[in-house]
Design a protein around this motif. Structure first.
Motif, short mmCIF file in Angstrom:
data_model
loop_
_atom_site.label_atom_id
_atom_site.label_comp_id
_atom_site.label_asym_id
_atom_site.label_seq_id
_atom_site.Cartn_x
_atom_site.Cartn_y
_atom_site.Cartn_z
N THR A 228 18.63 23.03 4.38
CA THR A 228 18.38 23.54 5.72
C THR A 228 19.47 24.53 6.12
N THR A 229 19.13 25.41 7.03
CA THR A 229 20.13 26.31 7.59
C THR A 229 20.83 25.68 8.79
N GLN A 413 7.50 23.34 7.50
CA GLN A 413 7.25 22.45 6.38
C GLN A 413 5.76 22.13 6.31
N THR A 414 5.22 22.17 5.11
CA THR A 414 3.85 21.73 4.90
C THR A 414 3.79 20.96 3.59
N GLY A 415 3.05 19.87 3.59
CA GLY A 415 2.99 19.04 2.40
C GLY A 415 1.62 18.40 2.24
N ASN A 432 8.72 24.30 1.94
CA ASN A 432 9.66 24.21 3.05
C ASN A 432 10.37 25.54 3.22
N TYR A 433 10.40 26.04 4.44
CA TYR A 433 11.06 27.31 4.72
C TYR A 433 11.97 27.15 5.93
N PHE A 472 15.97 30.01 3.46
CA PHE A 472 15.86 28.99 2.41
C PHE A 472 14.37 28.74 2.18
N LEU A 473 13.88 28.97 0.97
CA LEU A 473 12.50 28.67 0.63
C LEU A 473 12.49 27.69 -0.54
#
Length: 882
Positions: A228-229, A413-415, A432-433, A472-473
């Motif tokens: 994470t940022t 986030q997608t899952g 996750n971005y 962050f990807l």
């Protein structure tokens, strides 16, 4: 014809039975085969699946002592989120009974039989009547598959009216491979940030500047299982469900983190049917306020969670630095007295949704948004004594700093999680971005004073204007496949793409000068790209009381940095790096367990260790990154012992050793100060030859009485760095210890008291704490040389009162550092200087908070969410070996 058909049916059934029950060697008296299968779905009166219902299959056996029949538990499980259950490998002979129970419903007892049943008309007594045609053999199907279909449970109205839920999570849950710290039980951090939470987590140390250490090294910090940022002071404590600490991760997890483990922050998510929520507000003694709320709604195939929280920050710190500079001509003694006040705040928002596409497939989507601004103000009184043969000549000055820093962070986030028909087989995928950007501007005004310290003889101004952004990807997929017996394999792919950019411009307005002038050597525009591609495979199995897990992770990484204002480029590339892991577990008698693990990991230099920007804003703390740093590789070994005692007492003891090659460490060098034109000492980073850390850690959880719970953590450690490759004397190894004690007292009338204490003995100065945030952080002079941190200790206390119906409302009063003892004092030395440093922040901080929860709640737990995508489960290296 009729007799022939009947005879054929009789022979067929006899052959099927014989084939199923006769062993391959032809010998008799074989045990019945374990090939039975029972499955179905538990529903309520309106047809909705009941989640978390208890499903038990009982088998009737003869008690060897009493010679009487009794029911023995054969298999058990709880239903999934949609009410489904599945029991396999069941004996096909004997009397079986299925028992289903759930809170608020009338229990169900249902007999189960796997005896083949003849289709109607197949073998009537006497001469069979074939006048109606051949019997329906399709009704036989597979006699060992029992689909019970929809099993409806009736509500128990009386039970619903009287049930009272008294269970609660412990403050610390200990597994042999990790510790889980439940934030809801930590009263001291209420109304604070994630930094306040970390100060109470066993095994973790947090210094005055917010640097977190796990076993004296910086861990890899995740939010919901992904990089994470966000910084720890940008996450509200009230948004955190738990903190998971994994000291020696397996090949399943990201190899980054080097000589420390993984610290995963799990954010709160809805786990209850219906709707529920809470609102909260608080204030501290410096006037900082916090507040917010969350709301969750779950019905049918949709689950929605939303939360918004705000935190206003008021930080005060004071300190001093005394330094004797040998390198100056003449020798100088510098004394600084610092006073820092920071005002600001941030808003944190999260929105998430889970959608049950089918009974076996779930899609999860969530987003995070953070916005904040901080305004640090600092005043430093400086006295410089030049030591001459004729005596001491003193000069005086003061530096006034005003900084504004604004930041914005966004996460998405997608899952997806898919369950296969076979129990335990699943496929997950997630994206996750996270991205962030900031702007900062700072003005440093240095006033030169006369000997009376009252009149200004000259003024110099330095202005720094900067901005930064990063992203962050992470893309990942995992597949789990159970094989024969307890053997299970797991494999996955992962790509992590990171970009960072920082721009800083430094201007100087000299004494008597009318305008600001850009200083090119103190100005840069820097950007980098850091990519990691990984694949892993692991296999784990349990053989009676022995368990093992072996894994191998392969990572390919590359790094490229560029000074865009000069065109200078820096790069490192590692085509393939292998990270094996071995975990062994042996259960002993009397609830004891031993575990051993060996792993290899990597710590790649972070952006603030790489950026070549030179920060001259503090003459005693000039810092610069090193873009030529290489990753450091660490081999770790750990042996753990756990024991559960009567009365829920538990003990976890671990011994560990870590060896690091090319260790990233702080280093002192000389350079020309572009502001003054003089030679100054610069704090930077290098790759040392090697380093090691070894230690012993023990954690104990003790319910002393029904109203008193105590958690104790002690870590004894020793570390050393070999710096012979840079012609520096290696710092002497130093044995140190760190301890935490957490007490919780449950009193009458719904009062609770939490009393915590921590102690840090004399220890070496950390070697590789990286900076944080965008642009140079504001902190006082801290040498990067040899030296030690002096011992310190502190005590916190908090009181909580629950009231209103169902204790829906709570008031919490907390006081941190009640004896004003958490001073960060350091002594450091080098060929250039010796220095004493001291600083303290927010002693005796008082916080008052109120919260109120509401909604329609039941005990239906949300279990089908993709926890790998949002929290990655973080089950540690020994999943399934319990």
């Amino acid at each position: 014809m009729k007799k022939i058909a009947s005879l054929f049916i009789s022979i067929l059934i006899t052959l099927v039975s014989f084939a199923q029950f006769t062993p391959a060697n032809g010998k008799g008296n074989a045990a019945p085969p374990q090939i039975g299968h029972v499955f179905g779905k538990v529903i309520d009166s309106v047809g909705k699946g009941i989640n978390g219902a208890s499903v038990m299959l009982m088998q009737q056996k003869i008690d060897s002592a009493t010679k009487k029949k009794k029911d023995v538990l054969l298999k058990a499980m709880t239903t999934k989120a949609n009410g489904e259950f599945n029991l396999e490998d069941l004996p096909v002979m004997g009397t079986l009974t299925l028992k289903i129970s759930a809170t608020g419903y009338t229990p169900i007892n249902q007999p189960i039989s796997f005896q083949p049943k003849m289709p109607s008309g197949a073998m009537p007594q006497g001469a069979p009547d074939m006048s109606k045609g051949m019997p329906d053999f399709s009704a036989m199907g597979n006699p060992f598959e029992k689909d019970l279909g929809m099993v409806k449970m009736k509500e128990n109205i009386t039970q619903l009216e009287t049930v009272v839920v008294t269970g609660s999570k412990p403050l610390v849950k200990m597994d042999i491979d990790k510790k889980v710290f439940n934030v809801d039980k930590n009263l001291v951090s209420v109304g604070g940030t994630a930094l306040d939470v970390m100060r109470n987590v066993p095994s973790l140390q947090v210094d005055i500047d917010g640097n977190v250490k796990l076993r004296n090294a910086a861990p890899q910090i995740y939010v919901d299982g992904r990089p994470t940022t966000l910084q720890l002071d940008q996450i509200p404590a009230d948004a955190i469900e738990s903190v998971e600490v994994i000291t020696n991760p397996s090949a399943k997890f990201d190899a980054s983190g080097g000589n420390a483990g993984i610290l995963n922050i799990v954010l709160k998510k809805n786990k209850k049917s219906g709707y529920n929520g809470n609102v909260m507000a608080g204030v501290d003694r410096l006037g900082g306020v916090n507040g917010g709320g969350s709301f969750s709604f779950r019905q049918d195939k949709i689950n929605v969670t939303a939360s918004v929280m705000g935190n206003q920050m008021r930080n005060n710190s004071t300190g001093y630095t005394n330094r004797l500079n040998f390198g100056d001509v003449p020798v100088t003694a510098v004394n600084q007295v610092n006073e820092n006040k920071t005002k600001g705040g941030f808003m944190f928002g999260r929105l998430g949704m889970d959608y049950f596409i089918t009974n076996k497939t779930t899609l999860s989507v969530s987003g995070i948004k953070v916005h904040g601004q901080f305004r640090p103000e600092e005043n430093i009184q400086i006295q410089t004594d030049s030591i001459l043969n004729s005596g001491i000549v003193s000069t005086y000055s003061e530096r006034i700093s005003n900084t504004t820093r604004t930041f914005n962070a966004t996460g998405f986030q997608t899952g997806m999680k898919h369950l296969f028909p076979k129990q335990g087989e699943e496929l997950t995928a997630d994206i996750n971005y996270f991205s962030g950007k900031s702007e900062n501007d700072a003005l440093y005004v240095t006033n030169y004073l006369d000997n009376t310290k009252e009149n200004i003889t000259g003024t110099q101004q330095q202005m720094v204007i900067g901005d930064g952004r990063n992203s962050f990807l992470t893309i990942q997929t995992d597949y789990v496949k159970p094989l024969k017996g307890n053997l299970k394999i797991e494999t996955g792919l992962r790509a992590q793409l990171r970009t960072t950019e920082s721009n800083n411009m430094t201007y100087i307005k000299g004494v008597g000068e009318p305008d600001y002038v850009l200083v090119p050597s103190a100005t840069n525009n820097y950007k980098n790209k850091d990519n990691v591609y990984a694949a892993y495979f692991s296999a784990k199995n349990t053989i009676k009381n022995f368990g093992y897990q072996i894994g191998l992770r392969a990572e390919s990484s590359d790094y490229m940095g560029e000074l865009t204002n000069t065109g200078e480029e820096f790069s490192n590339k590692y085509p393939i790096s292998l990270f094996p892991s071995i975990f062994l577990s042996q259960k002993l008698k009397n609830k004891q367990e031993l575990q051993m693990s060996v792993t290899r990991r990597v710590n790649r230099p972070n952006f603030f260790q790489l950026i070549p920007y030179v920060d001259y804003t503090d003459s005693l703390n000039i810092t610069q990154g090193n873009p030529n740093l290489k990753p450091e590789f660490t081999s770790s070994a750990e042996v753990s012992y756990s024991k559960s005692f009567k009365g829920n007492h538990s003990l976890l003891a671990s011994a560990y050793f870590k060896y690091t090659k090319d260790m990233i460490t702080r280093y002192l060098t000389e350079g020309t100060n572009p502001v003054t034109g003089e030679t100054d000492i610069i704090n930077t980073y290098i790759n040392a030859n090697s380093g090691y850390v070894t230690g012993f850690e023990i954690t104990s959880v003790n319910p002393v009485t029904k109203w008193w719970d105590m958690t104790t953590n002690v870590n004894i450690y020793n570390s050393k760095i070999n710096t012979e490759n840079v012609n520096e004397l290696s710092q002497d190894a130093l044995w140190s210890w760190f301890g935490k004690l957490n007490n919780s007292f449950k009193l009458p009338q719904n009062y609770t008291i939490q009393l915590t204490a921590d102690y840090q003995s004399k220890t070496n100065i950390p070697v590789n704490n990286g900076g944080g945030g965008f642009g140079p952080p504001m902190s006082q002079a801290q040498a990067a040389s040899q030296g030690y941190i002096k011992a310190y200790w502190g005590v916190d206390i908090a009181f909580k009162k629950s009231f209103m119906k169902n204790n829906a409302a709570t008031i919490t009063l907390g006081v941190t550092d009640i004896f004003k003892t958490r001073y960060n004092k350091q002594y450091s030395y080098s060929p250039y200087f010796v220095q004493d440093y001291s600083r303290i922040m927010n002693p005796q901080m008082v916080k008052l908070n109120f919260s109120y929860r509401f909604g329609k709640i039941d005990m239906s737990l949300f279990k089908r969410q993709n926890m790998k995508g949002q929290a990655e489960g973080m089950q540690g290296g020994m999943q399934g070996l319990q």
